[in-house]
Design a protein around this motif. Structure first.
Motif, PDB file in Angstrom:
ATOM      1  N   ILE A  32       3.432  -4.900   5.137  1.00 49.71           N
ATOM      2  CA  ILE A  32       3.089  -5.275   4.568  1.00 49.71           C
ATOM      3  C   ILE A  32       1.372  -5.698   4.265  1.00 49.71           C
ATOM      4  O   ILE A  32       1.383  -6.763   4.878  1.00 49.71           O
ATOM      5  N   SER A  33       0.317  -4.924   4.715  1.00 53.14           N
ATOM      6  CA  SER A  33      -1.022  -5.651   4.954  1.00 53.14           C
ATOM      7  C   SER A  33      -1.230  -6.396   3.380  1.00 53.14           C
ATOM      8  O   SER A  33      -1.606  -5.854   2.438  1.00 53.14           O
ATOM      9  N   PRO A  34      -1.703  -7.485   3.023  1.00 52.79           N
ATOM     10  CA  PRO A  34      -2.619  -7.687   2.267  1.00 52.79           C
ATOM     11  C   PRO A  34      -3.510  -6.934   1.323  1.00 52.79           C
ATOM     12  O   PRO A  34      -4.973  -6.944   2.418  1.00 52.79           O
ATOM     13  N   ASP A  35      -4.315  -6.978   0.507  1.00 48.79           N
ATOM     14  CA  ASP A  35      -4.730  -6.527   0.029  1.00 48.79           C
ATOM     15  C   ASP A  35      -6.038  -7.196  -1.236  1.00 48.79           C
ATOM     16  O   ASP A  35      -5.481  -7.293  -2.128  1.00 48.79           O
ATOM     17  N   PRO A  36      -6.603  -7.931  -1.147  1.00 51.25           N
ATOM     18  CA  PRO A  36      -7.233  -9.469  -1.355  1.00 51.25           C
ATOM     19  C   PRO A  36      -7.400  -8.700  -3.069  1.00 51.25           C
ATOM     20  O   PRO A  36      -7.566  -9.268  -4.013  1.00 51.25           O
ATOM     21  N   GLY A  37      -7.879  -7.570  -3.209  1.00 52.89           N
ATOM     22  CA  GLY A  37      -8.130  -6.762  -4.504  1.00 52.89           C
ATOM     23  C   GLY A  37      -7.200  -6.277  -5.240  1.00 52.89           C
ATOM     24  O   GLY A  37      -8.009  -5.635  -6.301  1.00 52.89           O
ATOM     25  N   ASP A  38      -5.720  -6.518  -4.705  1.00 49.84           N
ATOM     26  CA  ASP A  38      -4.748  -5.320  -5.721  1.00 49.84           C
ATOM     27  C   ASP A  38      -5.013  -6.653  -6.827  1.00 49.84           C
ATOM     28  O   ASP A  38      -4.572  -7.128  -6.024  1.00 49.84           O
ATOM     29  N   ASP A  39      -4.042  -5.516  -7.606  1.00 51.92           N
ATOM     30  CA  ASP A  39      -3.558  -6.295  -9.034  1.00 51.92           C
ATOM     31  C   ASP A  39      -1.906  -6.342  -8.679  1.00 51.92           C
ATOM     32  O   ASP A  39      -1.317  -7.088  -9.112  1.00 51.92           O
ATOM     33  N   ASP A  40      -1.335  -6.039  -7.923  1.00 50.37           N
ATOM     34  CA  ASP A  40       0.412  -5.685  -6.916  1.00 50.37           C
ATOM     35  C   ASP A  40       0.272  -7.585  -6.746  1.00 50.37           C
ATOM     36  O   ASP A  40      -0.504  -8.108  -5.964  1.00 50.37           O
ATOM     37  N   LEU A  41       1.426  -7.673  -7.327  1.00 50.09           N
ATOM     38  CA  LEU A  41       1.944  -8.858  -6.217  1.00 50.09           C
ATOM     39  C   LEU A  41       3.397  -8.168  -6.092  1.00 50.09           C
ATOM     40  O   LEU A  41       4.139  -7.722  -6.165  1.00 50.09           O
ATOM     41  N   SER A  42       4.203  -9.690  -5.244  1.00 54.94           N
ATOM     42  CA  SER A  42       5.019  -9.653  -4.766  1.00 54.94           C
ATOM     43  C   SER A  42       6.983  -9.572  -5.337  1.00 54.94           C
ATOM     44  O   SER A  42       6.037 -10.579  -6.898  1.00 54.94           O
ATOM     45  N   PRO A  43       7.620  -9.263  -5.299  1.00 49.91           N
ATOM     46  CA  PRO A  43       8.829  -9.545  -6.387  1.00 49.91           C
ATOM     47  C   PRO A  43       8.911 -10.873  -6.909  1.00 49.91           C
ATOM     48  O   PRO A  43       8.677 -11.136  -7.654  1.00 49.91           O
ATOM     49  N   ILE A  50       4.421  -0.929  -4.248  1.00 52.87           N
ATOM     50  CA  ILE A  50       3.181  -1.787  -3.637  1.00 52.87           C
ATOM     51  C   ILE A  50       2.516  -0.817  -2.174  1.00 52.87           C
ATOM     52  O   ILE A  50       2.084  -0.020  -1.627  1.00 52.87           O
ATOM     53  N   PRO A  51       3.752  -0.849  -1.311  1.00 52.08           N
ATOM     54  CA  PRO A  51       3.592   0.489  -0.003  1.00 52.08           C
ATOM     55  C   PRO A  51       2.892   2.012   0.149  1.00 52.08           C
ATOM     56  O   PRO A  51       1.906   1.752   0.355  1.00 52.08           O
ATOM     57  N   GLN A  52       3.444   2.801  -0.970  1.00 46.17           N
ATOM     58  CA  GLN A  52       3.402   4.000  -1.364  1.00 46.17           C
ATOM     59  C   GLN A  52       1.854   3.748  -1.900  1.00 46.17           C
ATOM     60  O   GLN A  52       0.641   4.601  -1.480  1.00 46.17           O
TER      61      GLN A  52
END
Length: 323
Positions: free
Chosen positions: A150-161, A24-26
């Motif tokens: 990590i700064s949240p991105d509300p439009g992202d499809d990634d989730l935390s583990p 996610i961060p990269q």
């Protein structure tokens, strides 16, 4: 600008989706840099026992798949009966020992390899993601482990583990019900939301296949009965094919799962270990030259290969630990 975005969308469609979704961060750093230049690339550039029971895995009598160029030093492949392979994979997975759910303060460590098309260079990456998704860590050029927020991105499809794990454990172990739930999950339908990129409808079967392979690539905390159900659900998806002798970026050969469909430009394999059915990595092969943006030279030539390898995926107590 319109031509640039069209080319980016075409290019994005050709990028294989391996299972390293936890990087996610990269991805977010890349998007931040691109957005700063006024363009949005969108999703990250991804490249996710059968032979031990060889008497059960006869080569199928299905119509032959389109021939794939065989680059030098690449072993030959043979198509297998996917229903037989996936049934055996479910049996093996169901006998695994279950892992405990990690604590929010624990970390998911991964080590991966990446071999880009038209290059002999293999890049090694290591990363740690805190299970609650609040921090990540990587190794800088000096070998020091650097932890970042990590700064949240509300439009992202990634989730935390932790979010992946929660969504995973909501799935039923009945294969048909699992397939229906994955197909209807609005998260995988609506996200990511990307500036300047029109979202095209994805066929239900393609989405189900994509999400199941994503879950299988995150095998660190997979409940055994649920993993078995995922293999059985894959067998219900029309167009799923399996070949043996497919190699990842580490040179390991395994069972390559791919989805037969409308893509005549490239084929992306998700590679499983032939004995344990654990996820090894991905391999994308271009079946013909791919031109972008009216260029006279192809961006990817026929026979080009993009491969990844997942070398390690485990839960550790702090960043810097590797097991």
């Amino acid at each position: 600008m319109d031509d640039d975005l069209r080319s980016l969308r075409e290019w994005r469609a050709e990028i294989p989706e391996p299972g390293q979704e936890w990087t996610i961060p990269q991805r977010r750093r890349m998007l931040t840099r691109i957005r700063g230049r006024g363009l949005t690339l969108g999703r990250r550039l991804l490249l996710v026992g059968a032979l031990g029971a060889a008497t059960a895995l006869a080569v199928t009598t299905l119509p032959p798949a389109p021939p794939i160029p065989n680059p030098a030093n690449t072993p030959p492949v043979a198509q297998l009966d996917s229903s037989v392979v996936l049934a055996h994979a479910a049996e093996v997975a169901g006998r695994r020992k279950g892992d405990q759910v990690p604590l929010p303060t624990q970390w998911h460590y991964t080590k991966t390899l990446d071999k880009q098309p038209n290059s002999d260079t293999v890049t090694t990456s290591e990363g740690w993601m805190r299970y609650d998704g609040r921090q990540h860590a990587n190794v800088d050029r000096g070998g020091k482990v650097v932890v970042s927020t990590i700064s949240p991105d509300p439009g992202d499809d990634d989730l935390s583990p932790q979010q992946y794990d929660a969504k995973l454990r909501e799935l039923p172990t009945d294969p048909k019900k699992l397939l229906a739930k994955v197909t209807a999950d609005r998260h995988w339908i609506d996200y990511p939301k990307e500036e300047g990129v029109t979202k095209s409808p994805e066929p239900d079967a393609d989405r189900a296949y994509r999400v199941i392979m994503l879950y299988l690539s995150r095998y660190g905390t997979m409940p055994p009965r649920l993993e078995a159900a995922m293999f059985r659900a894959l067998a219900l998806i029309s167009g799923v094919r399996i070949e043996q002798g497919v190699s990842d970026a580490a040179g390991r050969t395994g069972l390559g799962i791919w989805m037969e469909g409308t893509d005549t430009i490239s084929r992306t394999y998700h590679i499983l270990d032939r004995d344990t059915y654990r996820y090894l990595g991905t391999r994308a092969v271009w079946l013909r030259d791919r031109f972008l943006g009216g260029e006279s030279e192809p961006a990817f030539r026929k026979g080009s290969v993009w491969s990844t390898a997942l070398l390690s995926s485990m839960i550790v107590n702090r960043p810097g630990r590797r097991g």
